[in-house]
Enzyme design. Structure first.
Site, PDB file in Angstrom:
ATOM      1  N   THR A  10       2.262  -4.621   4.488  1.00 24.36           N
ATOM      2  CA  THR A  10       2.230  -4.734   6.069  1.00 24.36           C
ATOM      3  C   THR A  10       2.070  -6.245   6.332  1.00 24.36           C
ATOM      4  OG1 THR A  10       0.143  -4.045   6.128  1.00 24.36           O
ATOM      5  CG2 THR A  10       1.612  -2.378   6.342  1.00 24.36           C
ATOM      6  N   ASP A  11       1.404  -6.799   5.280  1.00 24.06           N
ATOM      7  CA  ASP A  11       0.697  -8.319   5.868  1.00 24.06           C
ATOM      8  C   ASP A  11       2.019  -9.205   5.972  1.00 24.06           C
ATOM      9  OD1 ASP A  11      -1.497  -7.284   4.961  1.00 24.06           O
ATOM     10  OD2 ASP A  11      -2.055  -9.042   3.715  1.00 24.06           O
ATOM     11  N   THR A  30       0.688  -1.158   0.050  1.00 21.78           N
ATOM     12  CA  THR A  30       0.148  -0.039  -0.098  1.00 21.78           C
ATOM     13  C   THR A  30       0.712   1.194  -0.039  1.00 21.78           C
ATOM     14  OG1 THR A  30      -1.583  -1.026   1.117  1.00 21.78           O
ATOM     15  CG2 THR A  30      -1.666   1.341   1.425  1.00 21.78           C
ATOM     16  N   LYS A  69       2.517  -7.788  12.995  1.00 20.71           N
ATOM     17  CA  LYS A  69       1.018  -7.181  12.920  1.00 20.71           C
ATOM     18  C   LYS A  69       0.000  -7.514  13.612  1.00 20.71           C
ATOM     19  CE  LYS A  69      -1.775  -5.930   8.845  1.00 20.71           C
ATOM     20  NZ  LYS A  69      -1.852  -5.761   7.459  1.00 20.71           N
TER      21      LYS A  69
HETATM   22  N1  GLU Z   1      -2.023  -6.988   1.438  1.00 22.05           N
HETATM   23  C1  GLU Z   1      -1.133  -5.970   0.881  1.00 22.05           C
HETATM   24  C2  GLU Z   1       0.150  -6.129   1.430  1.00 22.05           C
HETATM   25  O1  GLU Z   1       0.703  -6.525   2.309  1.00 22.05           O
HETATM   26  C3  GLU Z   1      -1.558  -4.603   1.007  1.00 22.05           C
HETATM   27  C4  GLU Z   1      -1.689  -4.248   2.644  1.00 22.05           C
HETATM   28  C5  GLU Z   1      -0.455  -3.137   2.745  1.00 22.05           C
HETATM   29  O2  GLU Z   1       0.267  -2.947   2.174  1.00 22.05           O
HETATM   30  O3  GLU Z   1      -0.507  -3.004   4.034  1.00 22.05           O
HETATM   31  O4  GLU Z   1       1.191  -6.032   0.524  1.00 22.05           O
END
Ligand code: GLU
Length: 450
Positions: free
Chosen positions: A188-189, A112, A267
């Protein structure tokens, strides 16, 4: 490409802005007289799919907010700024790098934080060049000289141990070129997994390596991308430590970010901006706009003369398996029969499994496959000497994972197995603290987390 100075605004909001002679890019002050509310910022384009009746503005702290136009709303132009815009996106001037500032390399891998909203469709797509960065957060030009590049554009759920190897190699190349700090932008995942992987792969770091992400994309109202990125660059440029860390929002009131050690971070929330927490340790620091406040003295100091050691091989035949009531040993038999090299169990409580798993665990270890125990409690440490179940598992040869996070133990086992398949050596390495993943003491203050 559009030349519409009110791109995305229609209906009432468009009329309101036109009648006040306001265009996208103008600096405005908006007042709501009944609520005694005043706010100042730059008028942003609006998604064509967004609701009518709102003005979107970018605040000086980098956040976008949407303000509903009510009958007491008054808008005044403070300054005509940033008139150039393309495809619905404002194109501010790119700040000139200031010589003498620390050199920071930003490596984008996706997620993101590296995404932008397409104002025509409302869709989020990945893109990050150094120009995009300065557009999003021009203040970073005051703290560092930036070189940015895109390594991958993937969601982090698609990361693999191969990606960890490539990122580690890339970071090492930048460090060897003399950068003062490295920022890796990441979804973030699975950022915690990559942070652990880089912590093991990059030994004897001379400068900090900072992973950063965002829960909301940079052009959305209330995005955390700008503050997180600014704080990450500040840590890379100025922090006194040389470790792999994660920098993310620390509170919901947007006043600071927390710095988490790469092997101790998780997380913990699907959507909150302060989703990341240090587990079984104290965060290393808090980052405010103007300073870094250290929360721990236990860190490796920055020292540019130190020689980095790159150990970036990972075995991708490792399994992380959650234990649950009613689980049967056939799953472990399947893993062994399928040629996997190691198993990390996320056991119950202090480090237990149902006794129905014992024969399969015994067989796995007999066949040279290490089995490491961690806890699905997340906080606390493994102690397999308290109950008979734990003692039995220890006697089968299960390696207790101390206070390691299950994800960190998984990454570590795949790193260890890329070096040796000898069970005694694997045990010794798994029980040795290599990158802050095993804390010798478990303090009462670690839970609940900061
Ligand atoms: N699920 C995606 C990822 O981890 C988008 C969520 C995000 O970046 O926080 O890349």
């Amino acid at each position: 490409m559009t030349e519409d100075p009110l791109f995305g605004y229609r209906g009432y909001a468009r009329t309101f802005l036109m009648s006040n002679n306001i265009k996208i890019g103008d600096r405005v002050r908006i007042k709501k007289l009944k609520e005694n509310f005043t706010v100042e910022g730059i008028v942003m384009p609006r998604s064509l799919l967004a609701e009518d009746g709102f003005i979107e503005i970018k605040l000086d702290n980098g956040y976008n907010i949407g303000i509903r136009i009510t009958d007491d709303t008054v808008i005044e132009k403070v300054k005509e700024e940033r008139k150039e815009f393309k495809g619905g996106l404002i194109v501010p001037e790119i700040p000139k790098p200031r010589p003498g500032l620390p050199k920071v390399s930003i490596i984008s891998t996706g997620g993101t934080i590296a995404s932008k909203v397409d104002y025509r469709t409302g869709a989020v797509y990945p893109a990050l060049t150094s120009e995009d960065l300065y557009r999003a957060v021009p203040e970073i030009a005051n703290i560092a000289c930036i070189e940015a590049e895109v390594l991958f554009s993937i969601f982090s759920e698609n990361m693999t141990p191969k990606h960890w190897e490539i990122i580690a190699q890339h970071v090492a190349d930048k460090i060897n070129k003399g950068f003062d700090g490295i920022v890796v932008t990441h979804g973030t995942d699975t950022m915690g997994y990559t942070a652990a992987a880089l912590s093991f792969a990059l030994q004897d770091l001379p400068v900090p390596v900072v992973l950063v992400g965002a829960q909301r994309s940079s052009d959305r109202p209330s995005s955390d991308a700008a503050i997180n990125l600014y704080s990450a660059v500040k840590v890379a440029a100025e922090a006194p430590f040389a470790e792999v860390v994660v920098v993310m929002h620390g509170s919901i009131s947007d006043d600071y970010c927390l710095v988490h050690r790469g092997t101790k971070v998780r997380k913990m929330h699907t959507s909150r901006r302060d989703a990341f927490r240090t587990v079984n340790d104290t965060p290393l620091a808090r980052v405010y706009r103007d300073r870094i406040e250290m929360l721990s003295n236990n860190y490796k100091h920055r020292d540019k003369s130190r020689r980095l050691k790159l150990k970036n091989k990972f075995d991708d035949k490792v399994v992380l398996l959650k234990v649950y009531p009613g689980m049967k040993g056939d799953i472990i038999d399947y893993i062994v029969d399928s040629g996997y090299h190691g198993i990390v169990l996320e056991g119950t409580g202090l480090g237990h499994t149902p006794e129905t798993l014992f024969p399969a665990i015994k067989r796995a270890i007999r066949e040279g496959i290490p089995v490491v125990m961690t806890s699905q409690c997340i906080w606390g440490r493994i102690n397999m000497n308290v109950y008979s179940t734990g003692r039995e598992l220890l006697s089968l040869g299960v390696i207790p994972g101390e206070d390691m996070l299950p994800e960190t133990a998984y990454v570590k086992l795949s790193w260890v197995l890329a070096q040796t398949r000898d069970l005694d050596k694997v045990r010794e390495l798994m029980l040795t603290n290599i990158a802050g993943e095993i804390n010798p003491r478990s303090l009462i203050s670690y839970y609940p987390p900061l």
